[in-house]
Design an enzyme around this catalytic site. Structure first.
Site, mmCIF file in Angstrom:
data_model
loop_
_atom_site.group_PDB
_atom_site.id
_atom_site.type_symbol
_atom_site.label_atom_id
_atom_site.label_comp_id
_atom_site.label_asym_id
_atom_site.label_seq_id
_atom_site.Cartn_x
_atom_site.Cartn_y
_atom_site.Cartn_z
ATOM 1 N N PRO A 52 0.821 -1.210 0.000
ATOM 2 C CA PRO A 52 0.000 0.000 0.000
ATOM 3 C C PRO A 52 0.860 1.267 0.000
ATOM 4 O O PRO A 52 1.652 1.484 0.909
ATOM 5 C CB PRO A 52 -0.812 -0.102 1.297
ATOM 6 C CG PRO A 52 -0.604 -1.501 1.787
ATOM 7 C CD PRO A 52 0.702 -1.947 1.240
ATOM 8 N N GLU A 53 0.718 2.066 -1.052
ATOM 9 C CA GLU A 53 1.356 3.376 -1.130
ATOM 10 C C GLU A 53 0.223 4.408 -1.095
ATOM 11 O O GLU A 53 -0.926 4.059 -0.813
ATOM 12 C CB GLU A 53 2.200 3.485 -2.408
ATOM 13 C CG GLU A 53 3.218 2.350 -2.534
ATOM 14 C CD GLU A 53 4.064 2.409 -3.794
ATOM 15 O OE1 GLU A 53 4.269 3.518 -4.314
ATOM 16 O OE2 GLU A 53 4.514 1.362 -4.262
ATOM 17 N N HIS A 68 -3.630 -14.428 10.032
ATOM 18 C CA HIS A 68 -2.913 -13.160 9.894
ATOM 19 C C HIS A 68 -3.734 -11.969 10.373
ATOM 20 O O HIS A 68 -3.311 -10.831 10.226
ATOM 21 C CB HIS A 68 -2.489 -12.949 8.443
ATOM 22 C CG HIS A 68 -1.633 -14.053 7.903
ATOM 23 N ND1 HIS A 68 -0.430 -14.396 8.484
ATOM 24 C CD2 HIS A 68 -1.811 -14.907 6.883
ATOM 25 C CE1 HIS A 68 0.102 -15.402 7.815
ATOM 26 N NE2 HIS A 68 -0.721 -15.739 6.838
ATOM 27 N N ARG A 83 3.123 -9.999 7.113
ATOM 28 C CA ARG A 83 4.505 -9.821 7.594
ATOM 29 C C ARG A 83 4.621 -9.079 8.919
ATOM 30 O O ARG A 83 5.723 -8.869 9.409
ATOM 31 C CB ARG A 83 5.336 -9.115 6.524
ATOM 32 C CG ARG A 83 5.593 -10.051 5.371
ATOM 33 C CD ARG A 83 6.456 -9.442 4.314
ATOM 34 N NE ARG A 83 6.142 -10.086 3.051
ATOM 35 C CZ ARG A 83 6.572 -9.689 1.868
ATOM 36 N NH1 ARG A 83 7.343 -8.646 1.777
ATOM 37 N NH2 ARG A 83 6.241 -10.331 0.795
ATOM 38 N N ARG A 115 20.347 17.461 -3.201
ATOM 39 C CA ARG A 115 20.528 16.048 -2.823
ATOM 40 C C ARG A 115 21.592 15.366 -3.667
ATOM 41 O O ARG A 115 21.624 15.528 -4.877
ATOM 42 C CB ARG A 115 19.210 15.291 -2.984
ATOM 43 C CG ARG A 115 18.050 15.876 -2.209
ATOM 44 C CD ARG A 115 18.339 15.960 -0.730
ATOM 45 N NE ARG A 115 17.139 16.336 -0.012
ATOM 46 C CZ ARG A 115 16.539 15.535 0.871
ATOM 47 N NH1 ARG A 115 17.054 14.366 1.175
ATOM 48 N NH2 ARG A 115 15.437 15.933 1.467
#
Length: 274
Positions: A2-3, A93, A112, A155
């Site tokens: 999920p983003e 889960h 996870r 950066r």
DNA sequence: CATTCCTCCTGAGTGC
DNA sequence: TGCACTCAGGAGGAAT
């Protein structure tokens, strides 16, 4: 995984059903999912609280309650949050099940176990470090070209690493970083500050376009992602490079490459990305 | 301060 | 078939 588009799709679904519901009970199978406060505190003190609304910052989902507190949920890699008008559908889960007084449920599952839940007063939201240090929302007016231009300039990391940095920009993960760079025709291993002004402009547009289209498609279901009703997204059918190693680039028909960049599996076209 | 590396976790995939 | 092994990755924290 999920983003931003997936979390936004879940938030949107929850906004349709949660406001007004009152928590009745919390069942916790794996207390490790709850970071703060102690799991036992959530079980004893959450019942009676009413949901007033939902929110999202980056990949952090927020459920606001009527005592000026907020449940914050981060799904990380494999987390799911599924609402049901009746009993929750659970498996091994399923780590937390929230029940409401009308019998409906909200189940948090996570293969996870990286996913995290916090329950804090709104006034202490900034104690959640990752949330407090988030960069601008890519689809809001806070994110504008001059910000990207300035940040990119200072950066030294690769552009892929910068896109994944939540302090630079909130909500991008591995899938959309690759898709955005393909759309902007920029190689992921380029140093951020090496981008020309035109490339930075293409990148800025690609970020907003890809995210907006992915939200419209209700997210990408590569493996575990489901929306708040348990349904699949559609954007996996529109992916140009992610997960398409050795397949043809939709833009130039050359073979898609995959290598490790910024410690992540990275997909790109060496022919039309420069 | 910026950056890199390690860690958490389980299921899928690979080689023998 | 079974076993050992590697890989996948978001983000916090330690190390550099």
């Amino acid at each position: 995984m999920p983003e931003l588009p997936e979390v936004e799709t879940i938030r949107c679904g929850l906004e349709q059903v949660l406001p007004g519901r009152v928590f009745a009970a919390v069942e916790i199978g794996y207390g490790g999912s709850i970071k703060d406060p102690a799991a036992a505190d959530v079980m004893t003190r959450l019942p009676g609280k009413r949901v007033t609304g939902t929110g999202r910052r980056g990949k952090y989902l927020q459920i606001f309650l009527d005592d000026d507190s907020v449940l914050v949920i981060h799904l990380r890699m494999t987390g799911q949050l599924v609402f049901n008008e009746g009993a929750a559908v659970t498996d091994k889960h399923t780590h937390v099940v929230f029940s409401f007084t009308d019998g409906s449920t909200l189940a948090f599952s996570d293969i996870r176990k990286f996913g995290t839940i916090w329950w804090v007063p709104i006034s202490r939201l900034d104690h959640i470090k990752g949330l407090a240090t988030l960069g601008p929302e890519p689809l809001s007016a806070d994110f504008h070209f001059s910000y990207l231009n300035r940040e990119v300039e200072k950066r030294t990391v690769t552009i892929k690493a910068l896109l994944l940095n939540q302090q630079f920009l909130a909500g991008l993960g591995n899938i959309y970083a690759d898709e955005i760079l393909h759309r902007a025709q920029i190689l992921p291993q380029r140093k951020a500050r090496s981008l020309s002004r035109q490339e930075r402009q293409h990148l800025f547009s690609a970020i907003r376009e890809v995210l907006a289209e992915a939200i419209e498609c209700r997210g990408t279901s590569m493996s575990d992602y489901r929306d708040s009703a348990g349904a699949l997204g559609e954007f996996q059918n529109r992916l140009q490079v992610y997960g398409r190693r050795d397949q043809d680039c939709p833009r130039c028909q050359k073979k898609i490459s995959r290598s490790k960049v910024a410690g992540r599996g990275t997909h790109y076209c060496t022919s039309c990305q420069h």
